[in-house]
Scaffold this motif. Structure first.
Motif, PDB file in Angstrom:
ATOM      1  N   LEU A  54       0.847  -1.196   0.000  1.00 44.49           N
ATOM      2  CA  LEU A  54       0.000   0.000   0.000  1.00 44.49           C
ATOM      3  C   LEU A  54       0.881   1.245   0.000  1.00 44.49           C
ATOM      4  O   LEU A  54       1.415   1.640   1.032  1.00 44.49           O
ATOM      5  CB  LEU A  54      -0.917  -0.002   1.224  1.00 44.49           C
ATOM      6  CG  LEU A  54      -1.758  -1.264   1.457  1.00 44.49           C
ATOM      7  CD1 LEU A  54      -2.714  -1.052   2.624  1.00 44.49           C
ATOM      8  CD2 LEU A  54      -2.516  -1.681   0.200  1.00 44.49           C
ATOM      9  N   VAL A  55       1.024   1.860  -1.155  1.00 39.15           N
ATOM     10  CA  VAL A  55       1.928   2.990  -1.338  1.00 39.15           C
ATOM     11  C   VAL A  55       1.139   4.295  -1.230  1.00 39.15           C
ATOM     12  O   VAL A  55       0.185   4.516  -1.984  1.00 39.15           O
ATOM     13  CB  VAL A  55       2.630   2.928  -2.706  1.00 39.15           C
ATOM     14  CG1 VAL A  55       3.650   4.059  -2.830  1.00 39.15           C
ATOM     15  CG2 VAL A  55       3.297   1.573  -2.911  1.00 39.15           C
ATOM     16  N   SER A  56       1.550   5.152  -0.306  1.00 35.51           N
ATOM     17  CA  SER A  56       0.924   6.464  -0.167  1.00 35.51           C
ATOM     18  C   SER A  56       1.889   7.531  -0.665  1.00 35.51           C
ATOM     19  O   SER A  56       3.050   7.577  -0.252  1.00 35.51           O
ATOM     20  CB  SER A  56       0.573   6.739   1.303  1.00 35.51           C
ATOM     21  OG  SER A  56      -0.368   5.804   1.772  1.00 35.51           O
ATOM     22  N   THR A  57       1.396   8.398  -1.554  1.00 34.76           N
ATOM     23  CA  THR A  57       2.236   9.472  -2.073  1.00 34.76           C
ATOM     24  C   THR A  57       1.367  10.689  -2.359  1.00 34.76           C
ATOM     25  O   THR A  57       0.136  10.611  -2.326  1.00 34.76           O
ATOM     26  CB  THR A  57       2.995   9.011  -3.331  1.00 34.76           C
ATOM     27  OG1 THR A  57       3.958  10.005  -3.703  1.00 34.76           O
ATOM     28  CG2 THR A  57       2.042   8.782  -4.498  1.00 34.76           C
ATOM     29  N   ILE A  58       2.012  11.812  -2.608  1.00 35.98           N
ATOM     30  CA  ILE A  58       1.277  13.048  -2.849  1.00 35.98           C
ATOM     31  C   ILE A  58       1.972  13.852  -3.950  1.00 35.98           C
ATOM     32  O   ILE A  58       3.206  13.930  -3.997  1.00 35.98           O
ATOM     33  CB  ILE A  58       1.150  13.891  -1.557  1.00 35.98           C
ATOM     34  CG1 ILE A  58       0.283  15.127  -1.778  1.00 35.98           C
ATOM     35  CG2 ILE A  58       2.510  14.253  -1.005  1.00 35.98           C
ATOM     36  CD1 ILE A  58      -0.089  15.852  -0.481  1.00 35.98           C
ATOM     37  N   ASP A  59       1.173  14.393  -4.856  1.00 35.93           N
ATOM     38  CA  ASP A  59       1.664  15.284  -5.921  1.00 35.93           C
ATOM     39  C   ASP A  59       2.858  14.681  -6.652  1.00 35.93           C
ATOM     40  O   ASP A  59       2.788  13.558  -7.131  1.00 35.93           O
ATOM     41  CB  ASP A  59       1.980  16.656  -5.333  1.00 35.93           C
ATOM     42  CG  ASP A  59       0.729  17.399  -4.861  1.00 35.93           C
ATOM     43  OD1 ASP A  59      -0.374  17.051  -5.320  1.00 35.93           O
ATOM     44  OD2 ASP A  59       0.860  18.313  -4.033  1.00 35.93           O
ATOM     45  N   GLY A  60       3.970  15.413  -6.721  1.00 32.77           N
ATOM     46  CA  GLY A  60       5.123  14.974  -7.498  1.00 32.77           C
ATOM     47  C   GLY A  60       5.805  13.731  -6.978  1.00 32.77           C
ATOM     48  O   GLY A  60       6.655  13.158  -7.668  1.00 32.77           O
ATOM     49  N   GLY A  61       5.449  13.282  -5.775  1.00 33.74           N
ATOM     50  CA  GLY A  61       6.021  12.048  -5.258  1.00 33.74           C
ATOM     51  C   GLY A  61       5.711  10.845  -6.120  1.00 33.74           C
ATOM     52  O   GLY A  61       6.418   9.831  -6.065  1.00 33.74           O
ATOM     53  N   ILE A  62       4.660  10.958  -6.955  1.00 26.49           N
ATOM     54  CA  ILE A  62       4.292   9.846  -7.824  1.00 26.49           C
ATOM     55  C   ILE A  62       5.419   9.503  -8.803  1.00 26.49           C
ATOM     56  O   ILE A  62       5.533   8.364  -9.280  1.00 26.49           O
ATOM     57  CB  ILE A  62       2.994  10.176  -8.600  1.00 26.49           C
ATOM     58  CG1 ILE A  62       2.387   8.921  -9.231  1.00 26.49           C
ATOM     59  CG2 ILE A  62       3.238  11.258  -9.645  1.00 26.49           C
ATOM     60  CD1 ILE A  62       1.854   7.920  -8.243  1.00 26.49           C
ATOM     61  N   LEU A  63       6.282  10.477  -9.089  1.00 24.84           N
ATOM     62  CA  LEU A  63       7.382  10.250 -10.031  1.00 24.84           C
ATOM     63  C   LEU A  63       8.408   9.268  -9.493  1.00 24.84           C
ATOM     64  O   LEU A  63       9.159   8.674 -10.261  1.00 24.84           O
ATOM     65  CB  LEU A  63       8.059  11.584 -10.368  1.00 24.84           C
ATOM     66  CG  LEU A  63       7.168  12.638 -11.033  1.00 24.84           C
ATOM     67  CD1 LEU A  63       7.921  13.953 -11.195  1.00 24.84           C
ATOM     68  CD2 LEU A  63       6.671  12.139 -12.386  1.00 24.84           C
ATOM     69  N   SER A  64       8.442   9.077  -8.177  1.00 20.03           N
ATOM     70  CA  SER A  64       9.407   8.154  -7.566  1.00 20.03           C
ATOM     71  C   SER A  64       8.887   6.726  -7.494  1.00 20.03           C
ATOM     72  O   SER A  64       9.669   5.793  -7.276  1.00 20.03           O
ATOM     73  CB  SER A  64       9.749   8.619  -6.142  1.00 20.03           C
ATOM     74  OG  SER A  64      10.309   9.905  -6.128  1.00 20.03           O
ATOM     75  N   VAL A  65       7.603   6.541  -7.668  1.00 25.27           N
ATOM     76  CA  VAL A  65       7.023   5.218  -7.456  1.00 25.27           C
ATOM     77  C   VAL A  65       7.570   4.159  -8.419  1.00 25.27           C
ATOM     78  O   VAL A  65       7.821   3.016  -7.996  1.00 25.27           O
ATOM     79  CB  VAL A  65       5.484   5.289  -7.518  1.00 25.27           C
ATOM     80  CG1 VAL A  65       4.870   3.898  -7.447  1.00 25.27           C
ATOM     81  CG2 VAL A  65       4.966   6.160  -6.381  1.00 25.27           C
ATOM     82  N   PRO A  66       7.785   4.460  -9.720  1.00 21.58           N
ATOM     83  CA  PRO A  66       8.328   3.415 -10.590  1.00 21.58           C
ATOM     84  C   PRO A  66       9.653   2.831 -10.094  1.00 21.58           C
ATOM     85  O   PRO A  66       9.945   1.660 -10.354  1.00 21.58           O
ATOM     86  CB  PRO A  66       8.518   4.140 -11.932  1.00 21.58           C
ATOM     87  CG  PRO A  66       7.469   5.195 -11.922  1.00 21.58           C
ATOM     88  CD  PRO A  66       7.431   5.674 -10.494  1.00 21.58           C
ATOM     89  N   ASP A  67      10.438   3.624  -9.365  1.00 17.29           N
ATOM     90  CA  ASP A  67      11.728   3.138  -8.881  1.00 17.29           C
ATOM     91  C   ASP A  67      11.596   2.077  -7.804  1.00 17.29           C
ATOM     92  O   ASP A  67      12.558   1.371  -7.500  1.00 17.29           O
ATOM     93  CB  ASP A  67      12.559   4.302  -8.339  1.00 17.29           C
ATOM     94  CG  ASP A  67      12.945   5.294  -9.424  1.00 17.29           C
ATOM     95  OD1 ASP A  67      13.061   4.878 -10.594  1.00 17.29           O
ATOM     96  OD2 ASP A  67      13.125   6.487  -9.104  1.00 17.29           O
TER      97      ASP A  67
END
Length: 261
Positions: free
Chosen positions: A11-24
């Motif tokens: 369960l990944v929680s992120t906000i705004d530009g943090g989504i750019l780090s999720v693929p890593d």
């Protein structure tokens, strides 16, 4: 991988530009493992920054949420989970195939466990905080979905990053609610995640908002009288061990106790 291993939702929680780090943080697809991503947006522009891989992979589901508040974000991810086991995560977490496999095997060996916590490290391999510790960070928590959801347990939106006044403590409240519901909490001393986050514990003495939050957490967990006693002890520790003026710390903690009444 054995078919007897429980399914797992990260369960990944992120906000705004943090989504750019999720693929890593994505590993190669693993049967029985999914990534359930809750992305909070404070502005519509961020919806256009979602990396294409998050929409193309079958083991990834993405769920948008307006506004701020880490607890609300975690609850949104929980609401979209379906696996046997849920693992709390942030976008800067990194896992290895071996760590995910080990976590699932620990759960397979623990049929009576409802919450399983573990250790975390920084990306350079150092412990996230001293172990054993009197506190647990969110990214060190996994849980049996049926046990937690079945009891109606969610994160208290008054606590956590992005809340109006109580900037942390959401994991303490979550675990407190689990204990009060009679759930079984177990732990392992194995390190099963690396993270770029820093524990807020070291910043407490110079962070009024964290002091306020700790007073509120004490009130929630122990009631007003014991919360006051614990706040006196906590602020007094800084006088004895760090020669700090304890009164600003104590004052903020008492405000936190008052806020939660």
């Amino acid at each position: 991988m054995s078919s007897t291993l429980p399914t797992l939702d990260i369960l990944v929680s992120t906000i705004d530009g943090g989504i750019l780090s999720v693929p890593d943080m994505l590993l190669e697809p693993i049967p029985g493992v999914r990534y359930v991503i809750s992305m909070q947006q404070t502005e519509a522009i961020f919806a256009g920054q979602i990396p294409p891989v998050l929409e193309s992979r079958k083991d990834v589901s993405l769920h948008l949420l307006q506004g701020r508040g880490l607890s609300l974000n975690r609850n949104n991810a929980m609401a979209h989970s379906t696996a046997d086991i849920c693992l709390l995560a942030d976008a800067d977490n990194r896992y290895s195939l071996q760590q995910i496999d080990r976590l699932r095997r620990l759960w397979a060996e623990s049929p009576h466990t409802d919450i399983l916590t573990f250790r975390a490290a920084t990306h350079d391999g150092k412990p996230l905080h001293p172990y054993p510790a009197p506190y647990i960070c969110s990214v060190e928590i996994s849980f049996r979905r049926e046990s937690v959801v079945g009891k109606g347990i969610i994160f208290d939106s008054r606590f956590g990053l992005g809340s109006p006044s109580l900037a942390a403590g959401e994991e303490d409240i979550f675990l407190c609610d689990c204990r009060r519901a009679g759930l079984r909490l177990d732990s392992t001393d194995e390190t099963l995640v690396s993270t770029g986050a820093l524990s807020t514990a070291g910043a407490f003495a110079s962070a009024p908002k964290l002091q306020l939050t700790k007073g509120a957490v004490f009130r929630y967990m122990y009631g007003p009288l014991r919360a006051l006693w614990l706040s006196l002890k906590e602020s007094g520790w800084y006088l004895v061990h760090e020669r700090r003026n304890p009164f600003p710390i104590l004052s903020n903690m008492i405000k936190g106790i008052w806020i939660l009444q």
